[in-house]
Design an enzyme around this catalytic site. Structure first.
Site, mmCIF file in Angstrom:
data_model
loop_
_atom_site.group_PDB
_atom_site.id
_atom_site.type_symbol
_atom_site.label_atom_id
_atom_site.label_comp_id
_atom_site.label_asym_id
_atom_site.label_seq_id
_atom_site.Cartn_x
_atom_site.Cartn_y
_atom_site.Cartn_z
ATOM 1 N N LYS A 1 31.428 21.741 52.784
ATOM 2 C CA LYS A 1 30.509 20.608 52.681
ATOM 3 C C LYS A 1 30.075 20.148 54.081
ATOM 4 C CE LYS A 1 31.687 17.327 49.709
ATOM 5 N NZ LYS A 1 30.812 16.995 48.565
ATOM 6 N N ARG B 1 34.609 11.884 51.628
ATOM 7 C CA ARG B 1 34.748 13.013 50.696
ATOM 8 C C ARG B 1 35.578 14.129 51.336
ATOM 9 N NH1 ARG B 1 29.105 11.928 49.891
ATOM 10 N NH2 ARG B 1 28.619 11.480 47.698
ATOM 11 N N GLY C 1 35.718 19.205 41.788
ATOM 12 C CA GLY C 1 36.524 18.315 40.956
ATOM 13 C C GLY C 1 37.984 18.263 41.358
ATOM 14 N N MET D 1 39.223 17.661 44.557
ATOM 15 C CA MET D 1 39.544 16.699 45.594
ATOM 16 C C MET D 1 38.902 15.355 45.254
ATOM 17 S SD MET D 1 41.255 18.771 47.414
ATOM 18 C CE MET D 1 41.557 17.590 48.692
ATOM 19 N N ARG E 1 25.300 24.133 48.759
ATOM 20 C CA ARG E 1 26.320 25.193 48.831
ATOM 21 C C ARG E 1 25.862 26.329 47.930
ATOM 22 N NH1 ARG E 1 30.929 21.924 45.355
ATOM 23 N NH2 ARG E 1 29.712 21.769 43.434
ATOM 24 N N HIS F 1 32.275 18.692 34.387
ATOM 25 C CA HIS F 1 33.491 19.383 34.820
ATOM 26 C C HIS F 1 33.784 20.602 33.949
ATOM 27 C CE1 HIS F 1 37.893 20.022 34.870
ATOM 28 N NE2 HIS F 1 37.725 19.827 36.177
ATOM 29 N N ARG G 1 49.342 58.962 29.635
ATOM 30 C CA ARG G 1 50.785 58.790 29.413
ATOM 31 C C ARG G 1 51.180 59.501 28.129
ATOM 32 N NH1 ARG G 1 48.347 53.934 29.885
ATOM 33 N NH2 ARG G 1 48.669 52.692 31.771
ATOM 34 N N ARG H 1 50.575 62.842 32.768
ATOM 35 C CA ARG H 1 51.948 62.581 33.213
ATOM 36 C C ARG H 1 52.926 63.027 32.141
ATOM 37 N NH1 ARG H 1 53.776 56.528 34.185
ATOM 38 N NH2 ARG H 1 53.874 56.561 31.928
ATOM 39 N N SER I 1 49.982 60.437 43.012
ATOM 40 C CA SER I 1 49.390 59.247 42.400
ATOM 41 C C SER I 1 50.412 58.130 42.572
ATOM 42 C CB SER I 1 49.098 59.497 40.921
ATOM 43 O OG SER I 1 48.589 58.318 40.341
ATOM 44 N N THR J 1 51.893 52.111 41.306
ATOM 45 C CA THR J 1 52.115 50.849 42.028
ATOM 46 C C THR J 1 52.899 49.837 41.211
ATOM 47 O OG1 THR J 1 49.891 50.175 41.379
ATOM 48 C CG2 THR J 1 50.158 51.120 43.569
ATOM 49 N N ASN J 2 52.909 49.957 39.887
ATOM 50 C CA ASN J 2 53.725 49.025 39.100
ATOM 51 C C ASN J 2 55.200 49.210 39.431
ATOM 52 O OD1 ASN J 2 51.379 48.318 37.835
ATOM 53 N ND2 ASN J 2 51.818 49.416 35.941
ATOM 54 N N CYS K 1 47.460 54.663 40.230
ATOM 55 C CA CYS K 1 47.248 54.364 38.828
ATOM 56 C C CYS K 1 48.074 53.109 38.541
ATOM 57 C CB CYS K 1 47.662 55.532 37.936
ATOM 58 S SG CYS K 1 49.348 56.076 38.171
ATOM 59 N N TYR L 1 41.099 58.093 45.088
ATOM 60 C CA TYR L 1 40.647 57.463 43.853
ATOM 61 C C TYR L 1 41.600 56.367 43.413
ATOM 62 C CZ TYR L 1 44.203 60.126 41.303
ATOM 63 O OH TYR L 1 45.389 60.632 40.856
#
Lengths: 888, 888
Positions: free
Chosen positions: B26, B96, B105, B107, B352, B468, B574, B630, B777, B780-781, B844, B864
């Site tokens: 702002k 403000r 909404g 702040m 903005r 809002h 899978r 897999r 591959s 990542t989980n 993956c 990828y």
């Protein structure tokens, strides 16, 4: 061009003792003995590289090997003046395996190779002893058929047994030359019947068959098991030694024996060994005939009948004494030697560093250092840290009542009680269930290794101090009584009798390996003595090492044991163990059931006085030594009952609501508790818990200060951290509690706040974390679990297969996985110290007492290891050995 | 010396739009507008660095701040010609907040600051309007008391209500000046009664109170929630803007409004906004009075009553049009502006970048690129990839029967069905249990954020397109219908009525946010259209990106969806999902129960035809695109029933022995299945399983070759590898199966064998593993679970607390933990490619569809990502945005 074959003979050798990797231990030492001018039958060694090539290339030999062997054979013929396969003047050879590390009883040996119907006649003429020639021939057929042709021993024993029965012979010595000739013929028929082809008569065919069998035996199940138990890589391979035969069975001036240059059981500086007149080496090792002592002194001490070698063959004995002294002086270590006397002439067949008990190892090393033969540093390096384990456990109490079941030879020291089991498989099964078992056998063989390993102790009815059972038991650190001739095992009925009493499978006995006695029941034990050679070597070790050794301990008993074993502080005090106490668990559960901070605070207030008292006692015992206290680590559900029945029971006993208990237990249940709501995560959500623990620590330290005038400086360890902010948040609260307590007591307590590094992320972010942490302790158990994705509780289902198949070199929960987990430790140490120079680093957990792991972390420059009190001396020794060796 | 205060005013400014980090959005834009020469009331901004200092130093201000504020105030007085606290000519200000990122909404704002009994009289005289002055005064007391003094709104509403009741006024407009004077006196009494001290009369005290409240509000729970939902770091802090007041409530030539330079809902290029005559800004935003359209065209389109601003205030409207065009041209983006008209004079209060729906974002970006305002690359970068999610899910089917419950404003597009819930807490609770809920409220406030986030859609009875509810719903991508005036919510009775029908809590309705309609029941949905602006932007994105995007899919439906959404192959199929099928599970269990390899082979043979058929279908759908399969990953106990009841049931249904089933389930039970007997470990112990799967793959590929003349080239992926030897062992068997099948079918299938990198050890040993693996591959989980020691199934118990307390920046299962898990990916990528140049690398798992994670792995040079089909377009866009930006 690669040289595949190395020759040796009197006064010459292609290799030497430095070629152990290439020639195996036996081959390298045969070469070395030749160079020393000792009497060794000539021969040659096919290198371990041939074995490696053999397995890497579908079990085929490298080009050029056949030619090199032929050439070596030709030279051997020239040197011995005999012809391989020559009917008139036959050269006979032995074929033996020889790996880099000694693997007793694991590999196969063939003697008298080169015999057939023609050469046997030649040998008979040459030796002037037809009986000897055909006895040798039948032994060869038996051995070769078993090892190379894979036929059962029983086949031959039956033939021999029938002939003895027919003639009413009681022992083999009664068989005549013609009897042996007849036996040989029957043996050959039996082989032909079993295989559909005749026993190979061609000496060269015999030789290549034997060589192939040696290489094949490198991967037999017994060898695999031995390697696994002894951490010997499969990739090393074995060499093959082909050596001209000499005969200990050429009459009363011939003999064979094995000896140790010092007593392998106690370490005493006496020449110690056994021999048999008119016998081949296999007769000694197999324990089929009980051999006699070599020295007169030992014969008198053991009150054995018959003559010692010193008395029976004094000249040769004199030569042997000269040889053994030369060998011990040359190798600067106690030697285990094998020899044969052929018609009064001494031949050395083997020398190697002798296996010994831990006690003997300590004495020999200390004595040799005193004698000036080795330096004190070398003495320290000579002790296998693992072996100390034998000394650090109880022996039979001197005051105990000894109801003797039977006596035998004190083959391996130490004592253990357990249930009698006769079958090695059964021993292994029961041990896997946590039962203490004693394996009782007539004699043992390599097939029994797994059962011997599983047993707490071993008893055999037959065999001497160098029998299979004795050698293996000493190596494994199992108490062993051998040759307990009073014992009669009733085959197939799972019982034995001794001195008129009968013992069944499952009856409890105690084995005193140091005295050679089997005792009735479970006898009272006593703590080990940590004095004498042990204390001296440990003192030398302490002088060498840089790595400190602490203990994992939380009870006063463990803390006292830790000090006794020389721990330099407590590296891990697990506070949760203190929560399980009967007096406290109710308050712990109340805390877990509370749904508001105020409720938790109230319950924790009840635990505080207990926890404070725990720490007061711990600080008092440890005095000036550092104490690292880990705040609560396990998930809270571990403190709750889990089944509906248990909940109802707890509810009835304590007055809490059973449903609330069960609901909370369900709510806290976790799919993977190892990766769950535990460690510092508990304190992030329920900060009251660590507040109470910190208060207990500071109040206890203040109380000690009141008592002694000096406050201990506790090291407060926050578990399961993954990032700096969580540690910072908790540290702030600990500091606030410290300030509060200081205000209340008027005493300031110095302390450090550090963290466990037990998750890969913490290792990687060690730089950030070190900005808050004043020390790191690597929790290598959990770090192994997460780095390898390996649950310790569950990995039993496949870990065995992984080790058997060579996919893991060792169990990563026993010895740190250096290339995976180890790299994370290295990264964390480097990053942590870069951020905070001088950051104190240690490891706690099982690996702290594993010599290989100790050596590894010493190499990384860590400050200390912490392990269970009983393993502290092992760690102290391993830490000394990790210091780079400087020859004086 | 740090400058803490930045001034701005007509024609001058200390800062500009580039100072967003320092001045907040702002403040920076107010400065920029001043420099552009736009009419902005003068003022100054206290920087975000003050906020940072405030929290870093126990909520205290930096030295020098007071002096700088005093100086800025003095200059503001000079510029406006008024005095702060001057009773004759009072300067009033607004205070403000203004954070770096827009937080609508979240702040708090205070208007009319500087009023007290004296200055109110001064204002009355100055404005010639006593009623206005006291209305402003009472608004100030209300706002200030609520925000700064933490008093409840209700306190004041009650006073106002009583007075209205006494006088039988229906609306606030009926109150006279004297009424407001009386109200002010009562308000002040109430404050004094509540606090025990009077309402602050000193203007400077008021100002510092307000500034402190803005900073304090940065860490209020609503702000924390908003930041968490929008990934805004707490460390950014907020600025405070103090600005001379202008009044939209000074009569019929005064007004206040908000507008968008294009339609934020559809993206249409029309000027779009709402205004209220004689009102202050809060009246528009709060939705208490329903505002009117700004343009005549929009008024006509919506058939609303009253005059548009274009008609009511044509001159000012003309100025506003000039301003908005200048702003959009200057910022090169759609702007969200706030303005006030004071007695016919336009003042800009804010500009903005406007929030917009995903559909609008696509249209605006594409249009602006067509208009030449921005480049196509910029257009692609303008789209928030997360927002596409809105477009990729179903909308209401055109053929569906629409039973209209009520109508309102089309505040946020998309459609969703669910159960009616009136309470935000209840909405959150039910959603946590997996229920689809629709939040129905009179209006929403920042306190409702968690319930809005939990709901599938939102309906309000009151408020306009910029209320809002509307703003927040669009930001969250929730369908929303606002101002549904036909709806009457019966407070406290959990029901609403509309068009004569009553709906209770739990009744199912459907919200059509695009049409602004609430429908009865769960209405039929239709698939999204992937054409038009979406397709154009995606095409531009595909032209930019280097990273390929694949999908995780195993069913034909998913594979087809993957192709539709533009996936360039399957990155993770899978195979275990195929084992659960009813027809197969019996054979799977038979396999698990078998105690010998032959039994397993027989059972697997029954599964083979099914598995082969699966692959045939998958290969057929995917055509030339790569398919990564897999092999079996989960622990075997996942395929067994677990309770005694279930075992009995399965036993009865299939004829297997219930006890055997239960025993085997118990035997396979694991404490930490995540770290257990799974992945390639299964194949090490039971190689038959992967043999069958490999056979199914090769036979399927051969069948496709038969069908199409071209064999697919499957990528066979081995899960849970930690070392080279285990991969090598399995690869050898896969190759053997390939050779067998090739021999049987006469067709050679090209294939690759690769591995998941999902354990820290595998990442560290990637060099060795890459010697065997033809691709990696990253799983990542699981890599997140093990690296952080965080079980996805269990972390819910504390993950929320970690994010709330700022210990984790984001949920590591949503967005890759770049500094921990990310470093392991980097290490593995580097080591893997060093060992095998050109090694194909992908990820993956859930992270493959997370834009931040996509950008991260694109930065590492991976080849990828693979994610769920619905997230493929998100990944495509994120991948394009990850390409370094080149301005044309």
């Amino acid at each position: 061009m690669t040289k595949w074959v190395y020759r040796f003979g009197p006064g010459h050798a292609d290799g030497d003792a430095g070629h152990k990797n290439l020639l195996g231990g036996k081959g390298a030492n045969l070469a070395e003995m030749c160079s020393l001018g000792l009497p060794v039958p000539a021969g040659f060694t096919i290198t371990t590289e041939v074995c490696t090539h053999f397995y890497a290339n579908g079990q085929s030999y490298p080009d050029g090997l056949k030619a090199e062997v032929a050439e070596a054979l030709k030279k051997l013929e020239a040197e011995t003046g005999r012809g391989f396969g020559d009917p008139k003047n036959p050269l006979l050879v032995s074929v033996r395996s020889g790996a880099r590390a000694s693997m007793p009883g694991m590999m196969d040996t063939i003697l008298n190779l080169g015999l057939n119907d023609e050469t046997a006649e030649g040998l008979a003429k040459q030796a002037g002893d037809r009986r000897f020639a055909y006895d040798s021939y039948r032994r060869f057929i038996q051995m070769y058929s078993n090892v190379v042709l894979d036929l059962d021993h029983g086949l031959f024993e039956e033939i021999l047994g029938s002939l003895k029965d027919e003639n009413e012979y009681r022992s083999d010595t009664e068989l005549s030359a013609d009897d042996w000739v007849a036996i040989v013929a029957k043996y050959k028929d039996a082989v032909k019947a079993a295989l559909g082809r005749p026993f190979p008569a061609d000496a060269h065919e015999q030789l290549w068959g034997a060589v192939g069998a040696v290489f094949a035996s490198w991967r037999n199940p017994r060898a695999n098991t031995y390697r696994r138990l002894n951490n010997i890589p499969e990739s090393w391979g074995t060499a093959v030694n082909v050596q001209a035969m000499v005969f200990g069975n050429m009459g009363e001036t011939s003999a064979t024996g094995v000896a140790f240059t010092r007593d392998p059981s106690t370490g005493r500086k006496i020449f110690y060994g056994e021999y048999l007149i008119n016998a081949q080496g296999e007769d000694v090792v197999a324990g089929l005939r009980t051999p006699k002592p070599i020295t007169k002194a030992w014969r008198e001490e053991t009150k054995e009948g018959g003559l010692s070698m010193e008395e029976a063959l004094p000249d040769v004995y004199g030569q042997l004494v000269e040889v053994y002294k030369k060998l011990e002086g040359h190798y600067r270590d106690m030697q285990d030697i094998e020899f044969t006397v052929e018609k009064g002439r001494l031949y050395m067949l083997q020398t190697r560093s002798g296996k010994r008990t831990a006690k003997a190892a300590l004495k020999i090393a200390a004595d040799m250092a005193d004698e000036g033969l080795i330096s004190r540093d070398e003495a320290v390096k000579r002790i296998d840290p693992h072996s100390l384990d034998q000394l650090l456990h109880p022996t039979i109490s001197e005051k105990a009542h000894r109801d003797i079941v039977c006596k035998g030879l004190p083959a391996s020291p130490g004592a253990a009680a357990g249930k009698v089991v006769f079958d090695p498989d059964e021993a292994a099964e029961l041990a896997a269930k946590g039962e203490a078992v004693i394996l009782v056998r007539d004699e043992t063989s390599p097939e029994d290794i797994h059962g011997m390993h599983a047993a707490r102790a071993i008893v055999t009815a037959r065999g001497g101090m160098t029998s299979h059972a004795a050698v293996v038991a000493r190596g494994m650190g199992r108490p062993c009584v051998c040759g307990a001739a009073e014992m009669r095992i009733v085959a197939g009925e799972d019982r034995f009798t001794a001195r008129g009493r009968t013992f069944k499978k499952g009856d409890v006995i105690t084995v005193d390996g140091a005295k050679g006695e089997v005792l009735m029941g479970a006898v009272e034990m006593q703590e080990p003595e940590l004095t004498g050679d042990f204390a001296r070597i440990m003192e030398w070790a302490d002088g060498m090492r840089k790595l400190k050794v602490r203990a994992n301990a939380e009870t006063p008993e463990d803390a006292a044991a830790a000090r006794r074993f020389g721990a330099e502080g407590i590296g891990l005090c697990r506070t949760e163990h203190m929560f399980f106490d009967d007096e406290r668990i109710a308050a712990v559960r109340e805390m877990i059931l509370a749904d508001k901070p105020a409720g938790r605070v109230a319950a924790l207030a009840k635990i505080l006085p207990f926890q404070r008292a725990d720490f007061v006692e711990l600080f008092r015992i440890m005095g000036d030594l550092p104490v690292t206290i880990r705040l609560l680590d396990p998930p809270l559900h571990e403190f709750l009952p889990h089944t509906e029945e248990d909940c109802a029971e707890v509810a009835a006993a304590t007055g809490v609501d059973a449903k609330a208990l069960m609901d909370r237990a369900r709510e806290l249940h976790e799919v993977n508790p190892m990766l769950g709501f535990r460690g510092c995560r508990l304190a992030i959500v329920y900060p009251e818990i660590y507040d109470m623990q910190a208060r207990a620590i500071f109040e206890a330290a203040s109380a000690i200060a009141e008592e002694t005038g000096k406050a201990p400086a506790p090291e407060i360890m926050i578990p399961f951290v993954v990032s700096r902010p969580e540690l910072a948040r908790i540290k702030t609260r600990v500091e606030a509690v410290a300030a509060e307590v200081a205000k209340e007591t008027g005493r300031t307590v110095e302390f450090q706040v550090g963290t466990m590094i037990e998750l890969p992320r913490a290792a990687l972010r060690a730089d950030e974390i070190a900005e808050e942490a004043e020390f790191f302790s690597f929790g290598t158990n959990d770090l192994t679990q997460t780095t390898m994705g390996l649950s310790r509780d569950d990995s039993g289902k496949f870990l065995g297969a992984y080790i058997d198949k060579g996919l893991f070199e060792t169990d990563p929960f026993v010895s740190i996985d250096q290339s995976g987990v180890g790299e994370l430790i290295k990264i964390a140490a480097e990053r942590g110290r870069a951020a905070r120079p001088g950051l104190k680093l240690g490891i706690c957990g099982e690996h702290g007492g594993d010599p290989a792991s100790v050596a590894f972390v010493a190499g990384l420059g860590l400050d200390y290891v912490s392990c269970s009190p009983f393993r502290v001396p092992i760690a102290r020794l391993a830490a000394a050995q990790a210091v780079p060796f400087q020859r004086e």
